[in-house]
Write a protein that holds these residues in place. Structure first.
Motif, PDB file in Angstrom:
ATOM      1  N   LEU A 122     -30.883 -20.461 -46.462  1.00 51.35           N
ATOM      2  CA  LEU A 122     -30.631 -19.773 -45.197  1.00 51.35           C
ATOM      3  C   LEU A 122     -30.448 -20.769 -44.057  1.00 51.35           C
ATOM      4  CD1 LEU A 122     -30.388 -16.959 -43.934  1.00 51.35           C
ATOM      5  CD2 LEU A 122     -32.860 -17.034 -43.493  1.00 51.35           C
ATOM      6  N   GLN A 123     -31.219 -21.830 -44.062  1.00 52.60           N
ATOM      7  CA  GLN A 123     -31.107 -22.850 -43.021  1.00 52.60           C
ATOM      8  C   GLN A 123     -29.737 -23.520 -43.041  1.00 52.60           C
ATOM      9  OE1 GLN A 123     -34.517 -25.243 -43.989  1.00 52.60           O
ATOM     10  NE2 GLN A 123     -35.919 -24.019 -42.739  1.00 52.60           N
ATOM     11  N   PHE A 124     -29.229 -23.829 -44.221  1.00 51.89           N
ATOM     12  CA  PHE A 124     -27.910 -24.453 -44.301  1.00 51.89           C
ATOM     13  C   PHE A 124     -26.807 -23.462 -43.934  1.00 51.89           C
ATOM     14  CE2 PHE A 124     -30.066 -27.762 -46.833  1.00 51.89           C
ATOM     15  CZ  PHE A 124     -29.519 -28.890 -46.233  1.00 51.89           C
ATOM     16  N   LEU A 125     -26.987 -22.193 -44.275  1.00 45.93           N
ATOM     17  CA  LEU A 125     -26.012 -21.182 -43.849  1.00 45.93           C
ATOM     18  C   LEU A 125     -25.983 -21.062 -42.331  1.00 45.93           C
ATOM     19  CD1 LEU A 125     -26.676 -18.382 -46.505  1.00 45.93           C
ATOM     20  CD2 LEU A 125     -24.572 -19.730 -46.258  1.00 45.93           C
ATOM     21  N   ILE A 126     -27.145 -21.101 -41.720  1.00 43.57           N
ATOM     22  CA  ILE A 126     -27.217 -21.047 -40.258  1.00 43.57           C
ATOM     23  C   ILE A 126     -26.560 -22.283 -39.647  1.00 43.57           C
ATOM     24  CG2 ILE A 126     -28.814 -21.140 -38.301  1.00 43.57           C
ATOM     25  CD1 ILE A 126     -30.706 -19.364 -39.945  1.00 43.57           C
ATOM     26  N   ALA A 127     -26.788 -23.438 -40.258  1.00 51.34           N
ATOM     27  CA  ALA A 127     -26.151 -24.662 -39.766  1.00 51.34           C
ATOM     28  C   ALA A 127     -24.631 -24.532 -39.805  1.00 51.34           C
ATOM     29  CB  ALA A 127     -26.608 -25.853 -40.600  1.00 51.34           C
ATOM     30  N   GLY A 128     -24.110 -23.911 -40.866  1.00 53.55           N
ATOM     31  CA  GLY A 128     -22.673 -23.695 -40.957  1.00 53.55           C
ATOM     32  C   GLY A 128     -22.166 -22.764 -39.874  1.00 53.55           C
ATOM     33  N   LEU A 129     -22.942 -21.707 -39.577  1.00 53.83           N
ATOM     34  CA  LEU A 129     -22.557 -20.779 -38.516  1.00 53.83           C
ATOM     35  C   LEU A 129     -22.562 -21.459 -37.146  1.00 53.83           C
ATOM     36  CD1 LEU A 129     -24.357 -17.343 -39.072  1.00 53.83           C
ATOM     37  CD2 LEU A 129     -21.948 -17.886 -39.400  1.00 53.83           C
ATOM     38  N   ALA A 130     -23.421 -22.458 -36.984  1.00 54.74           N
ATOM     39  CA  ALA A 130     -23.578 -23.105 -35.684  1.00 54.74           C
ATOM     40  C   ALA A 130     -22.440 -24.064 -35.360  1.00 54.74           C
ATOM     41  CB  ALA A 130     -24.908 -23.852 -35.633  1.00 54.74           C
ATOM     42  N   VAL A 131     -21.638 -24.440 -36.339  1.00 52.61           N
ATOM     43  CA  VAL A 131     -20.624 -25.478 -36.132  1.00 52.61           C
ATOM     44  C   VAL A 131     -19.625 -25.101 -35.049  1.00 52.61           C
ATOM     45  CG1 VAL A 131     -18.663 -26.644 -37.215  1.00 52.61           C
ATOM     46  CG2 VAL A 131     -20.852 -26.521 -38.411  1.00 52.61           C
ATOM     47  N   THR A 132     -19.054 -23.899 -35.131  1.00 50.39           N
ATOM     48  CA  THR A 132     -18.025 -23.504 -34.159  1.00 50.39           C
ATOM     49  C   THR A 132     -18.580 -23.338 -32.743  1.00 50.39           C
ATOM     50  OG1 THR A 132     -16.643 -22.469 -35.854  1.00 50.39           O
ATOM     51  CG2 THR A 132     -16.292 -21.768 -33.590  1.00 50.39           C
ATOM     52  N   PRO A 133     -19.681 -22.592 -32.550  1.00 55.20           N
ATOM     53  CA  PRO A 133     -20.238 -22.521 -31.191  1.00 55.20           C
ATOM     54  C   PRO A 133     -20.650 -23.881 -30.641  1.00 55.20           C
ATOM     55  CG  PRO A 133     -21.173 -20.798 -32.569  1.00 55.20           C
ATOM     56  CD  PRO A 133     -20.413 -21.705 -33.475  1.00 55.20           C
ATOM     57  N   LEU A 134     -21.150 -24.749 -31.520  1.00 54.36           N
ATOM     58  CA  LEU A 134     -21.561 -26.084 -31.088  1.00 54.36           C
ATOM     59  C   LEU A 134     -20.365 -26.860 -30.549  1.00 54.36           C
ATOM     60  CD1 LEU A 134     -24.181 -27.797 -31.037  1.00 54.36           C
ATOM     61  CD2 LEU A 134     -23.441 -28.778 -33.212  1.00 54.36           C
ATOM     62  N   ARG A 135     -19.252 -26.752 -31.227  1.00 49.57           N
ATOM     63  CA  ARG A 135     -18.052 -27.439 -30.757  1.00 49.57           C
ATOM     64  C   ARG A 135     -17.569 -26.841 -29.444  1.00 49.57           C
ATOM     65  NH1 ARG A 135     -12.330 -27.445 -33.987  1.00 49.57           N
ATOM     66  NH2 ARG A 135     -12.602 -25.215 -33.568  1.00 49.57           N
ATOM     67  N   ARG A 136     -17.648 -25.522 -29.350  1.00 47.36           N
ATOM     68  CA  ARG A 136     -17.165 -24.841 -28.142  1.00 47.36           C
ATOM     69  C   ARG A 136     -17.997 -25.196 -26.926  1.00 47.36           C
ATOM     70  NH1 ARG A 136     -12.830 -22.205 -25.780  1.00 47.36           N
ATOM     71  NH2 ARG A 136     -13.611 -20.820 -24.134  1.00 47.36           N
ATOM     72  N   TRP A 137     -19.315 -25.218 -27.080  1.00 53.68           N
ATOM     73  CA  TRP A 137     -20.192 -25.346 -25.927  1.00 53.68           C
ATOM     74  C   TRP A 137     -20.653 -26.769 -25.643  1.00 53.68           C
ATOM     75  CZ3 TRP A 137     -19.464 -21.258 -23.248  1.00 53.68           C
ATOM     76  CH2 TRP A 137     -19.267 -20.028 -23.866  1.00 53.68           C
ATOM     77  N   THR A 138     -20.596 -27.654 -26.646  1.00 52.98           N
ATOM     78  CA  THR A 138     -21.044 -29.039 -26.411  1.00 52.98           C
ATOM     79  C   THR A 138     -19.946 -30.065 -26.644  1.00 52.98           C
ATOM     80  OG1 THR A 138     -21.793 -29.507 -28.681  1.00 52.98           O
ATOM     81  CG2 THR A 138     -23.337 -28.345 -27.216  1.00 52.98           C
ATOM     82  N   GLY A 139     -18.880 -29.668 -27.350  1.00 56.81           N
ATOM     83  CA  GLY A 139     -17.817 -30.608 -27.671  1.00 56.81           C
ATOM     84  C   GLY A 139     -18.050 -31.373 -28.957  1.00 56.81           C
ATOM     85  N   LEU A 140     -19.238 -31.222 -29.577  1.00 54.80           N
ATOM     86  CA  LEU A 140     -19.532 -31.925 -30.823  1.00 54.80           C
ATOM     87  C   LEU A 140     -18.767 -31.276 -31.973  1.00 54.80           C
ATOM     88  CD1 LEU A 140     -21.254 -34.171 -32.137  1.00 54.80           C
ATOM     89  CD2 LEU A 140     -23.019 -32.431 -32.536  1.00 54.80           C
TER      90      LEU A 140
END
Length: 202
Positions: free
Chosen positions: A56-74
């Motif tokens: 579940l933690q790795f699935l959540i990490a995968g979900l976080a990739v797009t918002p992370l790029r959008r909001w932080t640029g990473l």
């Protein structure tokens, strides 16, 4: 050049295979602890739970990739496939421990799935993730076509919340940790919707 841009340039030079190796180390460590008595008096249940939580933690990490790029640029997009497959690896191990070490009697599988709602939800999440893992390759993208491939992989937005719901349901009573995980998943999906709407508006 900003610090995030420097990080992105460095990440672009990295291969993805270390993510697979490092990502599966927690599973190897959990199995080792289970085999050597490091998971307490009920090692099978503890191992099953730990592997499921790691998935579940790795699935959540995968979900976080797009918002992370959008909001932080990473930009971690190139590692998202690896995160998903590592999550699936942990999920397969979680299911294997349940079937082989916990349930043991294969004749009870269907009865358990039907009679225990949290198992029903968990198996549904697993079933939704199976075609995604099976098509997580460049060859599959070429075969399906980018549009059909993206549509298929939107199933992750249903599968991961079901995984979070499985975690909440299997807990005894209303425990804080599973609820935090489910809230995190729903929050990331809300951010994802925001990213999609912003892209359409642009």
């Amino acid at each position: 050049m900003t610090g995030v841009q420097r990080v992105n340039i460095a990440l672009a030079r990295l291969p993805t295979w270390p993510v697979y190796v490092a990502g599966m180390l927690p599973a190897a460590w959990a199995v080792w602890l289970g085999a050597t008595g490091g998971l307490g008096v009920e090692p099978i249940n503890a191992l099953e739970d730990r592997l499921g939580l790691l998935a579940l933690q790795f699935l959540i990490a995968g979900l976080a990739v797009t918002p992370l790029r959008r909001w932080t640029g990473l930009n971690l997009i190139r590692f998202r496939r690896a995160l998903g497959l590592v999550a699936m690896g942990h999920l397969v191990l979680h299911l294997t421990v349940w079937l082989v070490l916990d349930l043991r009697d294969w004749g009870l599988i269907w009865a358990d799935i039907v009679k225990r709602p949290y198992i029903t939800v968990g198996m549904l999440a697993f079933a939704l993730l199976l075609p995604l893992a099976a098509t997580s390759s460049n060859r599959a993208i070429r075969s399906l076509g980018p549009l059909r491939w993206r549509r298929l992989h939107r199933l992750v937005y249903l599968a991961v919340p079901l995984g979070g719901l499985h975690f909440v349901m299997q807990a005894k009573g209303w425990q804080v940790e599973p609820l935090v995980y489910l809230a995190t998943i729903l929050g990331l999906l809300a951010l994802r919707v925001g990213v999609t709407r912003a892209r359409i508006a642009a």
